[in-house]
Write a protein that holds these residues in place. Structure first.
Motif, mmCIF file in Angstrom:
data_model
loop_
_atom_site.group_PDB
_atom_site.id
_atom_site.type_symbol
_atom_site.label_atom_id
_atom_site.label_comp_id
_atom_site.label_asym_id
_atom_site.label_seq_id
_atom_site.Cartn_x
_atom_site.Cartn_y
_atom_site.Cartn_z
ATOM 1 N N ARG A 191 -56.967 35.749 51.180
ATOM 2 C CA ARG A 191 -58.192 35.592 50.705
ATOM 3 C C ARG A 191 -58.937 34.400 50.128
ATOM 4 N NH1 ARG A 191 -54.429 38.754 47.199
ATOM 5 N NH2 ARG A 191 -53.021 36.990 46.689
ATOM 6 N N ARG A 192 -57.766 33.016 50.784
ATOM 7 C CA ARG A 192 -58.092 31.837 51.049
ATOM 8 C C ARG A 192 -59.660 31.513 52.581
ATOM 9 N NH1 ARG A 192 -55.417 27.330 47.615
ATOM 10 N NH2 ARG A 192 -53.892 28.408 46.488
ATOM 11 N N LEU A 193 -58.480 32.859 53.608
ATOM 12 C CA LEU A 193 -59.731 32.923 54.579
ATOM 13 C C LEU A 193 -60.968 33.031 54.429
ATOM 14 C CD1 LEU A 193 -57.101 33.506 57.187
ATOM 15 C CD2 LEU A 193 -57.589 31.706 56.855
ATOM 16 N N ARG A 194 -61.019 34.436 53.556
ATOM 17 C CA ARG A 194 -62.693 34.962 53.042
ATOM 18 C C ARG A 194 -63.613 34.097 52.242
ATOM 19 N NH1 ARG A 194 -59.963 37.255 55.883
ATOM 20 N NH2 ARG A 194 -61.730 36.046 57.453
ATOM 21 N N ALA A 195 -62.972 33.266 51.374
ATOM 22 C CA ALA A 195 -63.522 32.542 50.945
ATOM 23 C C ALA A 195 -63.884 30.973 51.229
ATOM 24 C CB ALA A 195 -62.561 31.812 49.321
ATOM 25 N N ALA A 196 -63.440 30.731 52.717
ATOM 26 C CA ALA A 196 -63.904 29.260 53.660
ATOM 27 C C ALA A 196 -64.492 30.458 54.405
ATOM 28 C CB ALA A 196 -63.047 29.123 53.947
ATOM 29 N N GLY A 197 -65.238 31.502 54.680
ATOM 30 C CA GLY A 197 -65.797 32.170 55.700
ATOM 31 C C GLY A 197 -65.249 31.902 56.775
ATOM 32 N N SER A 198 -64.231 32.086 56.716
ATOM 33 C CA SER A 198 -63.415 32.169 58.829
ATOM 34 C C SER A 198 -63.073 33.744 59.180
ATOM 35 C CB SER A 198 -61.246 31.772 58.241
ATOM 36 O OG SER A 198 -61.127 31.811 59.517
ATOM 37 N N THR A 199 -63.412 33.405 60.347
ATOM 38 C CA THR A 199 -63.140 34.945 60.653
ATOM 39 C C THR A 199 -62.223 35.328 61.802
ATOM 40 O OG1 THR A 199 -62.814 33.660 63.481
ATOM 41 C CG2 THR A 199 -65.178 34.181 62.294
ATOM 42 N N VAL A 200 -60.682 34.197 60.442
ATOM 43 C CA VAL A 200 -59.222 34.637 60.865
ATOM 44 C C VAL A 200 -59.366 35.918 59.890
ATOM 45 C CG1 VAL A 200 -57.158 34.117 60.725
ATOM 46 C CG2 VAL A 200 -58.575 32.228 62.115
ATOM 47 N N LEU A 201 -58.127 36.287 60.654
ATOM 48 C CA LEU A 201 -57.704 37.637 59.121
ATOM 49 C C LEU A 201 -56.203 37.717 58.934
ATOM 50 C CD1 LEU A 201 -59.361 41.071 60.753
ATOM 51 C CD2 LEU A 201 -60.141 39.501 58.672
ATOM 52 N N SER A 202 -55.463 38.107 58.024
ATOM 53 C CA SER A 202 -54.614 37.999 57.940
ATOM 54 C C SER A 202 -54.156 38.444 56.947
ATOM 55 C CB SER A 202 -53.784 36.635 56.325
ATOM 56 O OG SER A 202 -52.297 36.702 56.170
ATOM 57 N N VAL A 203 -53.033 39.788 58.022
ATOM 58 C CA VAL A 203 -52.478 41.147 57.514
ATOM 59 C C VAL A 203 -50.572 41.266 57.376
ATOM 60 C CG1 VAL A 203 -52.640 43.812 58.298
ATOM 61 C CG2 VAL A 203 -54.393 41.905 58.950
ATOM 62 N N VAL A 204 -50.485 42.312 56.556
ATOM 63 C CA VAL A 204 -49.642 42.404 56.893
ATOM 64 C C VAL A 204 -48.607 43.563 57.024
ATOM 65 C CG1 VAL A 204 -47.044 42.604 54.753
ATOM 66 C CG2 VAL A 204 -48.826 40.934 54.156
ATOM 67 N N ASP A 205 -47.672 43.803 57.550
ATOM 68 C CA ASP A 205 -46.744 44.766 58.050
ATOM 69 C C ASP A 205 -45.873 44.912 57.329
ATOM 70 O OD1 ASP A 205 -44.624 44.386 60.549
ATOM 71 O OD2 ASP A 205 -46.158 43.139 59.957
ATOM 72 N N HIS A 206 -44.651 46.392 57.536
ATOM 73 C CA HIS A 206 -43.627 46.120 57.568
ATOM 74 C C HIS A 206 -42.806 47.449 58.015
ATOM 75 C CE1 HIS A 206 -42.058 49.308 54.687
ATOM 76 N NE2 HIS A 206 -43.920 49.311 54.112
ATOM 77 N N PRO A 207 -41.704 46.931 58.650
ATOM 78 C CA PRO A 207 -41.188 48.082 59.860
ATOM 79 C C PRO A 207 -40.615 48.869 59.233
ATOM 80 C CG PRO A 207 -39.051 46.210 59.115
ATOM 81 C CD PRO A 207 -40.502 45.773 58.462
ATOM 82 N N GLY A 208 -40.396 49.841 57.328
ATOM 83 C CA GLY A 208 -39.147 50.020 57.062
ATOM 84 C C GLY A 208 -38.356 50.046 57.305
ATOM 85 N N GLY A 209 -37.567 51.144 57.849
ATOM 86 C CA GLY A 209 -35.887 51.577 57.917
ATOM 87 C C GLY A 209 -35.526 51.713 59.169
#
Length: 303
Positions: A191-209
């Motif tokens: 959210r902060r990167l988007r507000a700052a106009g950054s080209t960097v993305l922040s993404v989440v993953d999780h491995p399950g079990g």
């Protein structure tokens, strides 16, 4: 999104990726799979000997792998800047914030800086690391911060008044809280990167079990045996647990603020886009955690 083939991810020959905790477990398989795309993969670990063993293991699967080691102790916040300063690279295309500890069966421990060890390693260390890496990520065409959360983190309850677990410390609960904190941080970061106009993305993953007993053997990872049935119907190995992180790094269709997890009940199977809801969508909670993390570390991640 287009179909994602976990066995044939896109090439990434000119890119550089950093994977924390890459000497074993899911982080190792993230590094191995990314190395197979032609990218340069840096293993961020504390132990040089273990990193060397992991790189030897990766090369047994990917003979032409381009690998390097960043000596990195996420529990020692004051050392992270000097570690990043040794990288000697002009840009970083992605960092996979994967490293984590679960001190099961052990009493509460603190770092030299006075932070509870699990929370410091899993969350605060990555908070500081991303701050230090941001100039390199901004220098890439489309840098990514990929944060590996946990299925248990989704059901954890974060106590903002006791982030250091000074009251009624329980290792598994503290671990779950630290993983929830990581995921909340990642969504707030985007959210902060988007507000700052950054080209960097922040993404989440999780491995399950992901279980050792279902994981293919490697020189750095011997399977522990045990029953593979019926666990294999509901869970998967750590090689498959790496798939969501690898997709989050490589898929050109990924957008900031998204989350990827296993297709079957969030526990096993190929990675798919998951809805972000419940506590993970609580922007007020995430903002309060961010403020608390700044206070505990003394750094502000976005610029």
């Amino acid at each position: 999104m287009t179909h994602w083939d976990v066995h044939h991810p896109p090439r990434a020959d000119s890119k550089t990726f950093l994977v924390t905790g890459a000497n074993a477990g899911i982080g190792y398989f993230v590094a191995e799979q990314l190395a197979g795309t032609g990218a340069t993969v840096l293993l961020g670990t504390r132990n040089t000997a273990k990193a060397d063993s992991a790189m030897t293991s990766i090369r047994s699967q990917v003979p032409d792998a381009k690998l390097g080691h960043l000596r990195l102790d996420l529990s020692d916040l004051s050392s992270i800047k000097s570690s990043v300063d040794t990288l000697g690279i002009e840009r970083l295309d992605a960092v996979v914030c994967n490293a984590g500890v679960l001190l099961e069966g052990q009493p509460r421990r603190e770092t030299a800086e006075g932070h509870e060890l699990t929370f410091a390693t899993n969350h605060l260390g990555h908070f500081v690391l991303v701050h230090q890496l941001m100039p390199l990520l901004e220098a890439a065409e489309a840098g990514r911060v990929v944060t590996t959360g946990s299925f248990v983190g989704k059901s954890a309850e974060l106590d903002l008044e006791d982030l250091q677990s000074k009251r009624d410390y329980q290792p598994k609960r503290t671990y779950g809280r630290s993983k929830l904190a990581q995921m909340l941080f990642a969504f707030e970061l985007d959210r902060r990167l988007r507000a700052a106009g950054s080209t960097v993305l922040s993404v989440v993953d999780h491995p399950g079990g992901a279980l050792d007993s279902l994981t293919p053997p490697r020189p750095v990872h011997a399977t522990s045996g045990g029953w593979k049935f019926p666990a294999g119907l509901l869970l998967q190995g750590k090689d498959a647990g790496a798939w969501p992180a690898v997709r989050a790094v490589l898929d050109p269709d990924v957008r900031g603020g998204e989350m990827f997890g296993p297709r079957v009940f969030g526990m096993r199977g190929e990675p798919r886009l998951e809805p972000v809801r419940g506590k993970l969508a609580d922007t007020a909670l995430a903002a309060r955690l961010w403020t608390a993390s700044v206070g505990l570390t003394g750094v502000e991640v976005t610029r």
